[in-house]
Structures are given as C-alpha cells and as structure tokens.
Write an enzyme that holds these catalytic residues in place. Structure first.
Site, PDB file in Angstrom:
ATOM      1  N   SER A 124       0.747  -1.249   0.046  1.00  0.00           N
ATOM      2  CA  SER A 124      -0.059   0.045   0.142  1.00  0.00           C
ATOM      3  C   SER A 124       0.806   1.189   0.079  1.00  0.00           C
ATOM      4  CB  SER A 124      -0.952   0.043   1.165  1.00  0.00           C
ATOM      5  OG  SER A 124      -1.300   1.135   1.464  1.00  0.00           O
ATOM      6  N   GLU A 126       0.236   3.637   1.891  1.00  0.00           N
ATOM      7  CA  GLU A 126       0.210   4.006   2.926  1.00  0.00           C
ATOM      8  C   GLU A 126       1.631   3.873   3.624  1.00  0.00           C
ATOM      9  OE1 GLU A 126      -1.832   5.826   5.226  1.00  0.00           O
ATOM     10  OE2 GLU A 126      -3.170   6.176   3.360  1.00  0.00           O
ATOM     11  N   TYR A 148      -1.512   0.789  10.478  1.00  0.00           N
ATOM     12  CA  TYR A 148      -1.987  -0.035   9.113  1.00  0.00           C
ATOM     13  C   TYR A 148      -0.811   0.179   8.261  1.00  0.00           C
ATOM     14  CZ  TYR A 148      -3.723  -0.598   4.470  1.00  0.00           C
ATOM     15  OH  TYR A 148      -4.075  -0.868   3.183  1.00  0.00           O
TER      16      TYR A 148
HETATM   17  P1  GDP Z   1      -6.603   5.932   3.271  1.00  0.00           P
HETATM   18  O1  GDP Z   1      -5.696   6.789   2.562  1.00  0.00           O
HETATM   19  O2  GDP Z   1      -6.245   4.644   3.177  1.00  0.00           O
HETATM   20  O3  GDP Z   1      -6.497   6.455   4.556  1.00  0.00           O
HETATM   21  O4  GDP Z   1      -8.233   6.199   2.679  1.00  0.00           O
HETATM   22  P2  GDP Z   1      -9.402   7.011   3.264  1.00  0.00           P
HETATM   23  O5  GDP Z   1     -10.410   7.290   2.335  1.00  0.00           O
HETATM   24  O6  GDP Z   1     -10.076   6.200   4.645  1.00  0.00           O
HETATM   25  O7  GDP Z   1      -8.839   8.504   3.636  1.00  0.00           O
HETATM   26  C1  GDP Z   1      -8.318   9.484   2.587  1.00  0.00           C
HETATM   27  C2  GDP Z   1      -7.943  10.564   3.161  1.00  0.00           C
HETATM   28  O8  GDP Z   1      -9.177  11.256   3.256  1.00  0.00           O
HETATM   29  C3  GDP Z   1      -7.292  10.741   4.691  1.00  0.00           C
HETATM   30  O9  GDP Z   1      -6.342  11.686   4.544  1.00  0.00           O
HETATM   31  C4  GDP Z   1      -8.262  11.090   5.623  1.00  0.00           C
HETATM   32  O10 GDP Z   1      -8.042  11.959   6.729  1.00  0.00           O
HETATM   33  C5  GDP Z   1      -9.226  11.863   4.755  1.00  0.00           C
HETATM   34  N1  GDP Z   1     -10.572  11.978   5.448  1.00  0.00           N
HETATM   35  C6  GDP Z   1     -11.342  13.396   5.467  1.00  0.00           C
HETATM   36  N2  GDP Z   1     -12.340  13.303   6.061  1.00  0.00           N
HETATM   37  C7  GDP Z   1     -12.712  11.881   6.057  1.00  0.00           C
HETATM   38  C8  GDP Z   1     -13.687  10.880   6.619  1.00  0.00           C
HETATM   39  O11 GDP Z   1     -14.675  11.417   7.116  1.00  0.00           O
HETATM   40  N3  GDP Z   1     -13.532   9.617   6.430  1.00  0.00           N
HETATM   41  C9  GDP Z   1     -12.274   9.085   5.772  1.00  0.00           C
HETATM   42  N4  GDP Z   1     -12.387   7.666   5.572  1.00  0.00           N
HETATM   43  N5  GDP Z   1     -11.171   9.994   5.513  1.00  0.00           N
HETATM   44  C10 GDP Z   1     -11.403  11.061   5.520  1.00  0.00           C
END
Ligand code: GDP
Length: 333
Positions: A124, A126, A148
């Site tokens: 990933s 990440e 993670y």
């Molecule tokens: P990730 O990159 O695997 O963590 O995928 P996510 O879709 O969970 O998050 C992507 C980005 O969106 C991260 O930087 C989060 O902090 C941001 N983000 C902002 N608001 C939200 C929210 O309400 N839910 C999630 N999941 N992410 C959010």
C-alpha cells in the site's frame, strides 16, 4: 490448461474485481472465506456460484495450509487484511495480526505446500506515509504513519524476503488509493458519493468529514486488479508502484461529486474533528513509470472525473432502489 487461483479477501473490493477478471480469463477461482455470523456477499453475489469457497482465516495457519492444498494454486493473491487506516488506531494489535503477520502465515502455507505457486502481496501507498520524496516510486524509503501503514511495511518486506530467501515468485504491488462503487462505505470516497446520492434524494441534510486538504492519488480499482494479474505473468518477480500519477484533494473530490448532481459541496459538507486522524498522511502521489514500461499499464484508462462520476451514478442507483423497496415493504407490496 485451466489455471487455479486462490484469493484471500475475496469479498472485498479488490478481491471481487480480481475474481471477475480471473473468471473471464478462464481461471478456476478459489476464495478464502472467514466465517461471519451474517455472510458478506454484496461484492460477489453475481459470481458466488462460480467461486469455490474455502473456509479459513488468515490468522490460522493450518486453515491456510489446507486452503493451498485444496486449491492447488498456480497463483495466490493475498488481498485479505484489516484495511481501514482509522480503525488501525483503535485495533492496533488486530491490525498487526490481520494485516502484517497474516502475510507470513500465507507465505508459509505456500512455501510448505506449493512453493512454485506465484504469490501477489497487496502492499500500500500508506507505507510512504510522511513522504520523504515526491512522487513516490519503488525505491522511495517508507515512513508509515499509522498502525496500518506499519503493518503493511512488514508484509511488504516479508514478501521480498521470501523471494530472496526461498527463490519464490513473490511480488509486491504498492497500490495507491483505488476506489469504486464496491469500496467500503467508511472510506472517504464512498462516504462522499453515498452522501451525495442520499442528499440528492432528500434522505440526508449534511455530510460530516475530517481533513478536506488531504491529497491522494486515486485510481479505479477495476483497472488496478489487472496489474496484479500482469505482475504474476512476468518472467521474474518484482515490486511495482501502481498509481495514476495525479493527486487530488478530498475537497476536490467533494466539489466534483456534488457538482455532478448540480449541488455545491459547501452547502452540505461540515468539518468534524472526530474524523481527524492521530497522524495524517498529507500527500500521496505515485510515479507509475515502472508499471507503464514493464507491465504495459495505462494509468489514465479511467480519469479522476470519470471515477467520481461513476461512483455517484452507482450510489444514486442503489439508494433509489433501496428507498423504493423499503417503501414497497411499508406499503405491504
Ligand atoms: P486512506 O488513504 O487509506 O486512509 O483512505 P481514506 O479514504 O480512509 O482516507 C483518505 C483521506 O481522506 C485521509 O487523509 C483522511 O484523513 C481524509 N478524510 C477526510 N475526511 C474523512 C472521513 O470522513 N472519512 C475518511 N475515511 N477519511 C477522511
């Protein structure tokens, strides 16, 4: 001759698209399935009769050994994990077990039963976390920012290590964020497109989000699973970054998604600190040059705008269908 594939995480977004692809290619597809009190079938309902399910759990090595024995795989795709970053702070130990140690369990099962099987590990972006260079490529050092991310770094290096220690054909695909209508509802993209559909249909008034300025390199999951397959068709095992080479903010995603149905996101999106992360990954931007050159991959097959729109379309369709069937139930139809 028919090839056999074993997929872990088959009920998830990537597992389901990969199963679609492998079935189209004539593979016999085996899917490792963890017992749950209520079956998780949404993503694979349309192909459930074509998949051979094997009960097992990534934390239970003996069940994985049995899965490899039963499926006798030519190719193993290890996609199962605790995959949501935010949850990894609430359940860091489980994330370590399900996302990190599980990779060793799977590698061991393959090494013991069928070491010549080709192995794909779902790594990933990440792992790049607090990025040390931009864009990120295969040689960029890792700096994970969540339990993670740390777990994925372990899985990545174990995959490399089994390749080097045992000469196994083990590949690690470093996939940047990839989304689709089958994405879990807790991820920001699906959370937004689902809310847009519900707001448009009058079922929801606002959308509460965290950091709108986070930047991600978002691609389409259906396009990305092709790369997993391509990696295992090469002469030698290697690691590849799969990304679009473009980055967009969460805010931009909102703008396009709401704009597509004629709404202004600023009228509906509310920032809620509850969704801020303990440590944020501010920017991800991948360099897909190696996969373009070696795998013949086309990172622009589906554009960012097309991806957002296709996700909104599907959620509009789904929310409308569910609302209609609920109304029918209420009316006793
Ligand atoms: P990730 O990159 O695997 O963590 O995928 P996510 O879709 O969970 O998050 C992507 C980005 O969106 C991260 O930087 C989060 O902090 C941001 N983000 C902002 N608001 C939200 C929210 O309400 N839910 C999630 N999941 N992410 C959010």
């Amino acid at each position: 001759m028919t090839k056999n594939a074993l997929i872990t995480g088959i009920t998830g977004q990537d597992g389901s698209y990969l199963a679609d692809l492998l079935l189209e290619k004539g593979y016999k597809v085996y899917g490792l399935r963890r017992r749950t009190s209520v079956p998780i079938l949404e993503n694979i309902e349309h192909i459930q009769n074509e998949i051979e399910f094997i009960e097992g759990d990534l934390l239970d090595l003996s069940s994985l050994i049995r899965a490899v024995q039963v499926s006798n795989p030519d190719e193993v795709y290890n996609l199962g994990a605790q995959s949501f970053v935010a949850t990894s702070w609430d359940q860091p130990i489980l994330t370590g077990q399900a996302t990190a140690l599980s990779v060793t369990n799977m590698l061991e099962a393959v090494r013991i039963v069928k070491p010549e099987a080709r192995f794909y590990q779902a790594s990933s972006s990440e792992m790049f976390g607090k990025v040390v260079e931009t864009p990120q490529k295969e040689t960029t050092p890792f700096y994970p920012r969540s339990p993670y991310g740390v777990a994925k770094v372990y899985g990545h290096w174990m995959t490399v290590n089994y390749r080097e220690s045992y000469d196994m054909f083990a590949c690690s695909g470093i996939l940047f964020n990839h989304e689709s209508p089958r994405r879990g509802i807790e991820f920001v993209t699906r959370k937004i497109t689902n809310a847009v559909a519900r707001i448009k249909l009058g079922l929801q008034q606002e959308l509460r989000l965290g950091n709108l300025d986070a930047l991600r390199d978002w691609g389409y999951a259906k396009d990305y699973v092709e790369c997993m397959w391509l990696m295992l068709q090469q002469d030698t095992a290697d690691d590849y970054v799969i990304a679009t080479g473009e980055t967009h903010s969460v805010r931009e995603f909102c703008e396009i998604a709401f704009g597509y149905v004629g709404l202004d996101y600023q009228d509906y999106v509310v920032t809620d600190p509850k969704f801020f992360r303990a440590a944020e990954v501010d920017l991800l931007l991948g360099d897909p040059s190696k996969s373009i050159n070696k795998l013949g991959w086309n990172p622009q097959k589906t554009t960012f705008k097309e991806l957002v729109q296709l996700m909104v379309d599907k959620d509009l369709e789904r929310v409308a269908r569910n609302t209609n069937s609920n109304q029918s139930n209420v009316l006793g139809k």
